[in-house]
Design an enzyme around this catalytic site. Structure first.
Site: not given
Ligand code: RIB
Length: 311
Positions: A247, A249
């Site tokens: 998360a 990004g």
């Molecule tokens: O960018 C991270 C997310 O990528 C995670 O929370 C997972 O669910 C995927 O969608």
């Protein structure tokens, strides 16, 4: 107001010494279920950073779906436009996080794949009062296209975070104000190598020629690069110890959207997003790692304590 069109997933997370290679079994240490999904993470980031945020997407009519909606709602996100698809399960993501903080993610999209252009067209009125639309690629590409079109129709600034990586056509590029790929996504979208800074610049310019207005390319611990038709600038990353990059990004994109919706310049917004991204990697999980505005406001103090020092 920020609108996020995108996915909601339950993240099934195993912590392990290393990410297994194909055919390998690795003994992990612990297992947790954490609210995730690129769309939901970005919406959660926006709300925690103080923006009036509406999430548009779909979950299954099941326990995980209700849990994901409730969790976003608790953090202040308006989930009234998150549909419940009764014949599909809520999306899940199987995630392994290794000791370096890096992860490997496989998504089973479930209900996310059923969020259609028709669903979105029925939600057009939401776009009337929005400042920024944030969209990613965990929902069908035609739904993404429709979201961008509706945003353009209502003069809403569009940010497309092209993750996970997928090929896109020129019509989509022409609807994007700010494209935010990482190096791998940039490479796929442009068809050009994107390892060195010069290569990243060249690949970014290629997408500008295809119709994107500007790009912010996230470069992991090397920071990010802002590219317009005749300008490029590097924003170095803060040096912190990554516990879990999940998360990072998403929080960066959420922060960017919030800051732009508050009327800040793109330069100020990238600086803000860089701080938010740095804070996110120091905590485990997706939505569990996203900082509050009050925490980001104390960033300088936080960084004095959390700055990475070689032992
Ligand atoms: O960018 C991270 C997310 O990528 C995670 O929370 C997972 O669910 C995927 O969608």
């Amino acid at each position: 107001m920020v609108i996020v069109v995108g996915s909601l997933n339950m993240d099934l997370v195993v912590r392990a010494p290393k990410i297994p290679r194909p055919g390998e079994t690795v003994l992990g240490t612990d297992f947790t279920q954490i609210p995730g999904g690129k769309g939901a993470n970005q919406a959660d980031a926006c709300s925690k950073l103080g923006a009036d945020t509406k999430m548009l997407g779909a979950v299954g009519k099941d326990t995980m779906g209700s849990f994901l909606k409730e969790s976003l709602k608790k953090d202040g996100v308006d989930v009234e436009k998150v549909l419940e698809k009764k014949d599909y399960p809520t999306g899940i993501a199987a995630i392994v996080v290794e000791d370096s903080g890096n992860n490997a993610i496989t998504v089973a999209p479930g209900a996310n794949s059923q969020f259609t252009t028709k669903d979105l067209a029925e939600m057009e009125s939401v776009f009337q009062n929005a400042d920024v639309l944030l969209v990613q690629l965990e929902t069908p590409v035609e739904t993404v296209r429709e979201a961008l079109k509706l945003a353009k129709k209502h003069n809403v600034t569009t940010i497309l975070n092209p993750a996970p990586a997928a090929l896109l056509d020129d019509e989509i590029f022409s609807l994007v104000d700010i494209l935010t790929p990482n190096e791998t996504e940039l490479e796929l979208l442009s068809g050009l190598p994107s390892t060195t800074k010069d290569e990243v610049k060249k690949a970014g310019q290629q997408l500008i020629e295809k119709g994107v207005s500007q790009l912010i390319i996230t470069l992991g611990n090397k920071g990010s690069m802002h590219i317009t038709k005749d300008f490029s600038k590097i924003y170095p990353a803060y040096s912190v110890k990554a516990i879990d990059t999940t998360a990072a990004g998403d929080s960066y994109n959420g922060a960017l959207a919030v800051s732009l919706s508050n009327g800040a310049s793109i330069d100020e917004s990238i600086i803000f997003a860089t701080k938010v991204g740095a804070m996110t990697v120091t905590k485990p999980g997706a939505q569990t790692s996203l900082p509050l505005l009050s925490e980001v406001e104390d960033f300088e103090e936080w960084y004095k304590i959390n700055r990475f020092k070689e032992e």
